[in-house]
Design a protein around this motif. Structure first.
Motif, mmCIF file in Angstrom:
data_model
loop_
_atom_site.group_PDB
_atom_site.id
_atom_site.type_symbol
_atom_site.label_atom_id
_atom_site.label_comp_id
_atom_site.label_asym_id
_atom_site.label_seq_id
_atom_site.Cartn_x
_atom_site.Cartn_y
_atom_site.Cartn_z
ATOM 1 N N GLU A 84 0.812 -1.208 0.000
ATOM 2 C CA GLU A 84 0.000 0.000 0.000
ATOM 3 C C GLU A 84 0.851 1.266 0.000
ATOM 4 O OE1 GLU A 84 -2.698 -0.536 3.281
ATOM 5 O OE2 GLU A 84 -4.128 -1.601 1.986
ATOM 6 N N LYS A 85 2.031 1.203 0.609
ATOM 7 C CA LYS A 85 2.898 2.371 0.670
ATOM 8 C C LYS A 85 3.688 2.574 -0.608
ATOM 9 C CE LYS A 85 6.620 4.472 3.388
ATOM 10 N NZ LYS A 85 7.492 4.317 4.597
ATOM 11 N N HIS A 86 4.194 1.475 -1.201
ATOM 12 C CA HIS A 86 5.127 1.598 -2.320
ATOM 13 C C HIS A 86 4.515 1.244 -3.679
ATOM 14 C CE1 HIS A 86 8.548 2.271 0.379
ATOM 15 N NE2 HIS A 86 8.053 1.311 1.138
ATOM 16 N N GLY A 87 3.362 0.608 -3.678
ATOM 17 C CA GLY A 87 2.750 0.246 -4.948
ATOM 18 C C GLY A 87 3.431 -0.901 -5.657
ATOM 19 N N GLU A 88 4.338 -1.596 -4.963
ATOM 20 C CA GLU A 88 4.990 -2.775 -5.519
ATOM 21 C C GLU A 88 4.290 -4.024 -5.002
ATOM 22 O OE1 GLU A 88 9.547 -1.399 -6.261
ATOM 23 O OE2 GLU A 88 9.041 -1.989 -4.221
ATOM 24 N N VAL A 89 4.723 -5.182 -5.484
ATOM 25 C CA VAL A 89 4.148 -6.440 -5.024
ATOM 26 C C VAL A 89 5.245 -7.263 -4.349
ATOM 27 C CG1 VAL A 89 2.326 -6.496 -6.737
ATOM 28 C CG2 VAL A 89 4.525 -7.535 -7.297
ATOM 29 N N CYS A 90 4.838 -8.155 -3.477
ATOM 30 C CA CYS A 90 5.787 -8.918 -2.664
ATOM 31 C C CYS A 90 5.885 -10.353 -3.169
ATOM 32 C CB CYS A 90 5.360 -8.895 -1.203
ATOM 33 S SG CYS A 90 5.343 -7.247 -0.489
ATOM 34 N N PRO A 91 7.053 -10.796 -3.595
ATOM 35 C CA PRO A 91 7.227 -12.151 -4.121
ATOM 36 C C PRO A 91 7.260 -13.198 -3.020
ATOM 37 C CG PRO A 91 9.326 -11.013 -4.063
ATOM 38 C CD PRO A 91 8.294 -10.013 -3.635
ATOM 39 N N ALA A 92 7.478 -14.441 -3.415
ATOM 40 C CA ALA A 92 7.525 -15.556 -2.466
ATOM 41 C C ALA A 92 8.566 -15.311 -1.380
ATOM 42 C CB ALA A 92 7.854 -16.854 -3.203
ATOM 43 N N ASN A 93 8.186 -15.632 -0.147
ATOM 44 C CA ASN A 93 9.074 -15.557 1.014
ATOM 45 C C ASN A 93 9.554 -14.137 1.330
ATOM 46 O OD1 ASN A 93 8.959 -18.405 1.308
ATOM 47 N ND2 ASN A 93 10.514 -18.617 -0.288
ATOM 48 N N TRP A 94 8.827 -13.139 0.814
ATOM 49 C CA TRP A 94 9.219 -11.753 1.099
ATOM 50 C C TRP A 94 9.117 -11.477 2.595
ATOM 51 C CZ3 TRP A 94 7.061 -7.567 3.495
ATOM 52 C CH2 TRP A 94 7.676 -6.328 3.274
ATOM 53 N N GLU A 95 10.090 -10.720 3.093
ATOM 54 C CA GLU A 95 10.081 -10.246 4.470
ATOM 55 C C GLU A 95 10.480 -8.786 4.473
ATOM 56 O OE1 GLU A 95 12.817 -12.736 6.519
ATOM 57 O OE2 GLU A 95 11.408 -14.393 6.757
ATOM 58 N N GLU A 96 10.130 -8.085 5.549
ATOM 59 C CA GLU A 96 10.493 -6.680 5.680
ATOM 60 C C GLU A 96 11.996 -6.508 5.498
ATOM 61 O OE1 GLU A 96 10.050 -2.759 5.967
ATOM 62 O OE2 GLU A 96 8.353 -4.145 6.134
ATOM 63 N N LYS A 135 13.472 -6.931 2.557
ATOM 64 C CA LYS A 135 13.847 -7.583 1.309
ATOM 65 C C LYS A 135 13.286 -6.820 0.117
ATOM 66 C CE LYS A 135 14.481 -12.355 2.853
ATOM 67 N NZ LYS A 135 14.079 -13.785 2.631
ATOM 68 N N GLU A 136 13.831 -7.129 -1.057
ATOM 69 C CA GLU A 136 13.423 -6.452 -2.293
ATOM 70 C C GLU A 136 12.047 -6.934 -2.748
ATOM 71 O OE1 GLU A 136 14.928 -6.056 -6.956
ATOM 72 O OE2 GLU A 136 16.053 -7.253 -5.504
ATOM 73 N N ALA A 137 11.205 -5.985 -3.136
ATOM 74 C CA ALA A 137 9.920 -6.315 -3.766
ATOM 75 C C ALA A 137 10.089 -6.149 -5.268
ATOM 76 C CB ALA A 137 8.825 -5.425 -3.220
ATOM 77 N N MET A 138 8.986 -6.094 -6.006
ATOM 78 C CA MET A 138 9.116 -5.954 -7.451
ATOM 79 C C MET A 138 7.893 -5.259 -8.039
ATOM 80 S SD MET A 138 8.571 -9.916 -8.617
ATOM 81 C CE MET A 138 6.986 -10.725 -8.533
#
Length: 209
Positions: free
Chosen positions: A178-190, A192-195
């Motif tokens: 909601e803050k960055h407008g990106e999506v979180c891939p598998a096993n994402w954690e705070e 880590k890189e999103a996409m």
């Protein structure tokens, strides 16, 4: 039917708050526009797996609260039973020290509306109303956003306890999206890189991992 993407069913019901006070008109509406909510169901008071989960949520309550998230529990027990359990020391099987609200769904309407009731009403051959299955809730967990929409749900069978750290990870993922407008891939954690949710964004992410 899943509630994800739909408005969370609202209700007004008795609850115990602050571990010591019964209120008759508790509602999730108080959080709309202000907080995300982790709303979870558990089967029964004074049982075995349930206190481990309830106390685990309490142990992590500060982590939820610093993210602006409210935690609310519910079962089909009465508010008086909730209060008695909350007043029972941990070394006697109680959940003393739990401060977040615990809702009393004695009518089983809330559990039914959330799709977690471990049974259902039916009519027998003589037209008499009966209940088949267990009149208690499965271990349902719902992440509700500030607009009152369900963004995640899981439902565990009665013997299977939850991972509270996973609930925190999901909150982090929702707030990041909601803050960055990106999506979180598998096993994402705070941290880590999103996409980006584009072919190019996915390709770049996969190429770098």
């Amino acid at each position: 039917m899943s509630l994800v993407g739909k408005k969370a069913p609202l209700f007004t019901a008795p609850a115990v708050i602050n571990g010591e006070e019964i209120v008759e008109d508790f509602s999730l509406e108080q959080y709309i526009g202000k907080n995300e909510v982790i709303f979870f169901f558990y089967p029964k008071d004074f049982t075995f797996v349930c206190p481990t989960e309830i106390l685990a949520f309490q142990e992590k309550l500060a982590e939820f609260e610093k993210r602006g998230v409210a935690v609310v529990g519910a079962s089909t027990d009465t508010e008086e039973t909730h209060l008695a359990w909350l007043c029972t020391p941990k070394n006697q099987g109680g959940i003393e020290g739990v401060t977040y609200p615990i809702v009393a769904d004695t009518s089983k309407v809330i559990a039914s509306n959330y799709g977690v009731l471990a049974g259902d009403w039916d009519y027998d051959e003589e037209g008499r109303l009966s209940f088949t299955g267990l009149p208690i809730a499965y271990r349902g967990s719902f992440l509700i956003d500030k607009e009152g929409t369900v963004r995640h749900e899981t439902i565990n069978d009665l013997p299977l306890g939850r991972n509270i750290d996973e609930m925190i990870r999901l909150v982090d993922a929702l707030q990041y999206v909601e803050k960055h407008g990106e999506v979180c891939p598998a096993n994402w954690e705070e941290g880590k890189e999103a996409m980006q949710a584009t072919k190019e964004g996915v390709a770049s992410y996969l190429a770098s991992h």
